[in-house]
Design an enzyme around this catalytic site. Structure first.
Site, PDB file in Angstrom:
ATOM      1  N   GLU A 288       0.822  -1.204   0.000  1.00 20.19           N
ATOM      2  CA  GLU A 288       0.000   0.000   0.000  1.00 20.19           C
ATOM      3  C   GLU A 288       0.865   1.266   0.000  1.00 20.19           C
ATOM      4  O   GLU A 288       0.449   2.314  -0.488  1.00 20.19           O
ATOM      5  CB  GLU A 288      -0.907  -0.011   1.237  1.00 20.19           C
ATOM      6  CG  GLU A 288      -2.342   0.340   0.929  1.00 20.19           C
ATOM      7  CD  GLU A 288      -3.298   0.080   2.077  1.00 20.19           C
ATOM      8  OE1 GLU A 288      -4.271  -0.638   1.847  1.00 20.19           O
ATOM      9  OE2 GLU A 288      -3.079   0.584   3.188  1.00 20.19           O
TER      10      GLU A 288
ATOM     11  N   HIS B 281       8.084 -26.658  -1.219  1.00 16.30           N
ATOM     12  CA  HIS B 281       7.463 -27.796  -1.900  1.00 16.30           C
ATOM     13  C   HIS B 281       6.332 -27.355  -2.817  1.00 16.30           C
ATOM     14  O   HIS B 281       5.589 -28.185  -3.325  1.00 16.30           O
ATOM     15  CB  HIS B 281       6.970 -28.810  -0.855  1.00 16.30           C
ATOM     16  CG  HIS B 281       8.107 -29.404  -0.074  1.00 16.30           C
ATOM     17  ND1 HIS B 281       8.589 -30.679  -0.293  1.00 16.30           N
ATOM     18  CD2 HIS B 281       8.888 -28.858   0.901  1.00 16.30           C
ATOM     19  CE1 HIS B 281       9.621 -30.902   0.529  1.00 16.30           C
ATOM     20  NE2 HIS B 281       9.818 -29.812   1.256  1.00 16.30           N
TER      21      HIS B 281
ATOM     22  N   LYS C 203     -14.415  -0.217  -3.693  1.00 18.61           N
ATOM     23  CA  LYS C 203     -15.490   0.099  -2.752  1.00 18.61           C
ATOM     24  C   LYS C 203     -16.622   0.819  -3.461  1.00 18.61           C
ATOM     25  O   LYS C 203     -17.786   0.509  -3.278  1.00 18.61           O
ATOM     26  CB  LYS C 203     -14.970   1.021  -1.646  1.00 18.61           C
ATOM     27  CG  LYS C 203     -14.205   0.335  -0.554  1.00 18.61           C
ATOM     28  CD  LYS C 203     -14.069   1.328   0.594  1.00 18.61           C
ATOM     29  CE  LYS C 203     -13.115   0.869   1.655  1.00 18.61           C
ATOM     30  NZ  LYS C 203     -12.874   1.894   2.654  1.00 18.61           N
TER      31      LYS C 203
HETATM   32  O1  PA5 Z   1      -4.446   0.779   6.035  1.00 20.05           O
HETATM   33  C1  PA5 Z   1      -5.514   1.188   5.652  1.00 20.05           C
HETATM   34  O2  PA5 Z   1      -5.763   2.399   5.516  1.00 20.05           O
HETATM   35  C2  PA5 Z   1      -6.645   0.236   5.335  1.00 20.05           C
HETATM   36  O3  PA5 Z   1      -6.207  -1.074   5.296  1.00 20.05           O
HETATM   37  C3  PA5 Z   1      -7.701   0.381   6.424  1.00 20.05           C
HETATM   38  O4  PA5 Z   1      -7.150   0.121   7.672  1.00 20.05           O
HETATM   39  C4  PA5 Z   1      -8.867  -0.564   6.159  1.00 20.05           C
HETATM   40  O5  PA5 Z   1      -9.418  -0.302   4.905  1.00 20.05           O
HETATM   41  C5  PA5 Z   1      -9.929  -0.397   7.208  1.00 20.05           C
HETATM   42  O6  PA5 Z   1     -10.389   0.902   7.245  1.00 20.05           O
HETATM   43  P1  PA5 Z   1     -11.148   1.416   8.498  1.00 20.05           P
HETATM   44  O7  PA5 Z   1     -10.214   1.330   9.665  1.00 20.05           O
HETATM   45  O8  PA5 Z   1     -11.556   2.814   8.177  1.00 20.05           O
HETATM   46  O9  PA5 Z   1     -12.352   0.511   8.689  1.00 20.05           O
END
Ligand code: PA5
Length: 448
Positions: A285, A306, A420
């Site tokens: 990310e 394996h 989303k």
């Molecule tokens: O690291 C991030 O920003 C994402 O992985 C969020 O943690 C994840 O989408 C969950 O979001 P939220 O904490 O708003 O529910």
């Protein structure tokens, strides 16, 4: 130093001249982090977090964890992505991946990290007849996966304990003032903990996001914070030569520039499987944007030797490995002697499994190196809470430095909202801003 970079299996792929040439870039990237003058600087709260945190909230985290341990057989932690990977990775790193079967006081399960009705039903069955507490973790408070799971488990708790009883068992970790979850928690009187504004999900393990579940699992969070604080001090050195964190960032950028576009994190401990997942989110990310970024993958050896061993040995030569070498195993299991030597393995009798595992690691390092795969080795002493804090801070800092060296903002994630939006459109969420998208998706789906 509780993380030491061993260069033996990478320096034959990267010249010292190249390392020298990139040094000013990673050194400048570290300065950018320190001076908070790079892209995404508003999300640098994790940088000083090991020493700079709300002591009152920290004490409440410990008290809540203690209460959960006294009153519950099961803690359900509801969250997805950065809102669950840190906690889960830490619990498995320290307590092992069979921690729930190992007879600890509280079993910790994770939910709301998929939309699978089967996974949810399985967990509901596990909860039958058990005393349960809930920790829902969501910064936005509106993420579909955890929000749906929270509805279901909250209803279960209210049925089981009544509104008042449930209130004693529900903990919400969310934004300090905004969002649906915060509103609900305030309305119902649930205890809340804060996801700080200046720390993104993937950097949040040392906030309430990670610390409450980790403490509830019986892990020493003071030791974990100390490990992170020591790493913070140890990796301030401005020059690459005496800073392994910078060196790691430098090697992975150099390998990337040389066409090695996939980094595989390797561990020889199944208990690190979720740690690898945490690491994949952190790097994926942070770096995967603007058409750039190493693809972060992971394997557990010798298991995956394996399955994926063949590919790594002889497939496309665009990979390198980063191996976490744990020097001391938590447990000793010796291979027994068989008087009949029926399987021909008596040459191993009396040996500890961890010695054999170490042989597997060394054997693989040479084999993969011979197959053209560079290996960065990160040595850590053990799987203690202290070491978890230490290596996690190491990876967070290295990630920020790597991202800046790559030329991206390591703290945003502008791309991942796309699915989303599509999902909400397909689910017909009442939201006028989705009308166009709903129409175009319907047309695309009808078009075979
Ligand atoms: O690291 C991030 O920003 C994402 O992985 C969020 O943690 C994840 O989408 C969950 O979001 P939220 O904490 O708003 O529910």
């Amino acid at each position: 130093m509780s993380v030491k970079l061993n260069e033996k299996f990478v320096k034959n792929f990267v010249s010292s001249a190249a390392l020298e040439a990139i040094a000013p870039e990673v050194e400048k990237a570290l300065e950018t982090v320190k001076n908070r003058n790079g892209a995404g600087a508003d999300f640098l709260g994790w940088y000083k977090r090991p020493v700079d945190y709300d002591r009152e909230e920290y004490a409440r985290i410990k008290a809540a964890a203690e209460k959960i341990r006294k009153t519950s057989d099961v803690l359900i932690v509801i969250g997805i992505g950065g809102s669950y990977l840190g906690a889960r990775s830490a619990i498995e790193f320290v307590n092992g991946n069979m921690h729930n079967e190992a007879g600890g006081k509280v079993s910790v399960y994770f939910s709301g990290n998929s939309i699978s009705s089967s996974a949810l039903s399985d967990l509901l069955r596990v909860c039958e007849g058990k005393d349960i507490s809930l920790n829902v973790v969501s910064k936005s408070g509106t993420t579909t996966e955890p929000a749906v799971a929270f509805r279901i488990f909250r209803e279960l708790l209210i049925k089981k304990y009544g509104e008042d009883g449930a209130r004693e068992r529900i903990y919400c970790t969310t934004d300090k003032q905004r969002g649906k979850l915060k509103e609900l928690a305030d309305k119902c009187g649930y205890e809340t903990f804060v996801v700080p504004d200046d720390i993104g999900g993937r950097y949040s393990v040392l906030t309430a996001v990670g610390l409450l579940p980790i403490a509830a699992a019986g892990i020493d969070i003071d030791a974990m914070m100390q490990g992170a604080a020591d790493a913070m001090n140890d990796f301030q050195a401005p020059a690459l030569d005496n800073n392994d964190c910078l060196k790691y960032a430098a090697y992975r950028n150099l390998l990337y520039r040389d066409g090695k576009s996939t980094e595989i994190l390797v561990s020889y401990e199944p208990s690190l499987q979720m740690y690898c997942e945490w690491w994949k989110q952190l790097y994926g990310e942070s770096e995967g944007k603007d058409g750039k970024g190493l693809f972060p993958a992971s394997v557990i050896f010798s298991t995956d030797l394996h399955s994926l061993g063949q590919y790594i040995q002889q497939g496309v030569r665009n990979i390198f490995e980063t191996v976490i070498d744990i020097k001391n195993s938590n447990d000793a299991v010796k291979v027994p002697f068989d008087p009949e030597n029926s399987d021909g393995l008596n040459f191993l009798s009396g040996m500890d499994m961890s010695e054999i595992n170490r042989c597997a690691m060394n054997a693989t390092l040479y084999a993969h190196n011979d197959g053209g795969v560079p290996n960065i080795v990160l040595e850590i002493p053990d799987r203690s809470a202290y070491t978890y804090g230490y290596i996690s801070y190491f990876f967070e800092l290295a990630c920020a430095v790597s991202g800046y060296t790559l030329g991206v903002n390591p703290f945003d994630q502008p791309g991942f909202e796309a699915y989303k939006k599509n999902m909400f459109a397909l689910l017909d969420k009442p939201d006028p801003s989705l009308d166009e998208l709903k129409k175009s998706l319907r047309e695309r789906m009808a078009d075979n």
